[in-house]
Motif scaffolding. Structure first.
Motif, short mmCIF file in Angstrom:
data_model
loop_
_atom_site.label_atom_id
_atom_site.label_comp_id
_atom_site.label_asym_id
_atom_site.label_seq_id
_atom_site.Cartn_x
_atom_site.Cartn_y
_atom_site.Cartn_z
N ALA A 163 0.83 -1.21 0.00
CA ALA A 163 0.00 0.00 0.00
C ALA A 163 0.86 1.25 0.00
N PHE A 164 1.93 1.23 0.78
CA PHE A 164 2.84 2.37 0.83
C PHE A 164 3.49 2.60 -0.53
N LEU A 165 3.96 1.54 -1.16
CA LEU A 165 4.62 1.68 -2.46
C LEU A 165 3.64 2.18 -3.51
N ASP A 166 2.38 1.78 -3.43
CA ASP A 166 1.36 2.31 -4.34
C ASP A 166 1.23 3.81 -4.17
N ARG A 167 1.24 4.24 -2.92
CA ARG A 167 1.13 5.67 -2.64
C ARG A 167 2.36 6.43 -3.13
N VAL A 168 3.54 5.83 -2.97
CA VAL A 168 4.78 6.45 -3.46
C VAL A 168 4.71 6.64 -4.97
N VAL A 169 4.27 5.60 -5.68
CA VAL A 169 4.15 5.69 -7.14
C VAL A 169 3.22 6.83 -7.51
N ASP A 170 2.09 6.94 -6.81
CA ASP A 170 1.14 8.02 -7.09
C ASP A 170 1.79 9.39 -6.86
N VAL A 171 2.49 9.54 -5.74
CA VAL A 171 3.16 10.81 -5.44
C VAL A 171 4.20 11.15 -6.50
N MET A 172 5.00 10.15 -6.87
CA MET A 172 6.04 10.41 -7.88
C MET A 172 5.43 10.81 -9.21
N ARG A 173 4.35 10.16 -9.61
CA ARG A 173 3.70 10.50 -10.88
C ARG A 173 3.12 11.90 -10.84
N ARG A 174 2.48 12.24 -9.73
CA ARG A 174 1.88 13.56 -9.62
C ARG A 174 2.94 14.65 -9.59
N ARG A 175 4.10 14.34 -9.03
CA ARG A 175 5.22 15.28 -9.02
C ARG A 175 5.87 15.39 -10.39
N GLY A 176 5.63 14.37 -11.22
CA GLY A 176 6.31 14.35 -12.52
C GLY A 176 7.75 13.91 -12.39
N SER A 177 8.06 13.23 -11.29
CA SER A 177 9.44 12.80 -11.07
C SER A 177 9.59 11.33 -11.40
N GLY A 178 10.81 10.95 -11.70
CA GLY A 178 11.13 9.55 -11.97
C GLY A 178 10.67 9.17 -13.31
#
Length: 178
Positions: A163-178
């Motif tokens: 669940a945490f990693l799913d949230r990290v992926v969402d944050v990174m995508r929204r930031r436009g990072s990675g």
């Protein structure tokens, strides 16, 4: 007359620390009854909460079943209220990353399998370095990460890590990072 919320695990078996369970459930009920404040307790908090193990604690299965029902209720409310802001999600991720190695997620149970603590902590360190320091990390590295199995307390429980990693992926995508 007993005032226990759940059956106890018994003197020979470990269960969830009763006071920690009661404190968390009290806080969740207060937030639920008040309809907020936003972010104080969310479905994510319910899904990822961890408790210390103690002899004569609350039965793990019974508490986990109750937490599943509470999480479902929070999810329904959150869906009706609209999506949480990505800033709240990012704050939750950063808060989890501030925890020390070996303490970021609930540990596995008895002989059950989980993810090796050291491997998960290594990835979370890279995530922290990316989000805080701007070091390179691709979204796909997080999304497709694989960990070897760790038995019992040598592993983190899989569901909270996933669940945490799913949230990290969402944050990174929204930031436009990675």
């Amino acid at each position: 007359m007993s005032t226990d919320l759940f059956h106890r695990s018994g003197r020979l078996r470990k269960g969830y620390h009763r006071e920690q369970v009661e404190d968390f459930l009290d806080r969740a009920k207060q937030v639920w009854d008040a309809g907020g404040p936003p972010g104080a307790v969310t479905s994510w908090h319910v899904r990822t909460v961890g408790f210390d193990l103690r002899r004569d604690g609350y039965d793990i299965g019974a508490v986990d079943e109750a937490l599943d029902r509470i999480e479902d209720a929070f999810v329904s409310r959150e869906e009706r209220a609209g999506p949480n802001s990505w800033r709240e999600a990012e704050e939750g991720v950063l808060a989890r990353l501030q925890r020390g190695d070996g303490t970021r997620f609930p540990r596995g149970r008895a002989l059950g399998l989980g993810y090796r603590v050291g491997e998960v902590d290594a990835l979370t360190a890279r995530i922290r370095d990316h989000l805080v320091l701007g070091r390179p990390l691709a979204v796909d590295e997080v999304r497709t990460s694989v960990f070897r199995a760790g038995r019992g307390s040598r592993g983190y429980r899989e569901a909270p890590v996933d669940a945490f990693l799913d949230r990290v992926v969402d944050v990174m995508r929204r930031r436009g990072s990675g």
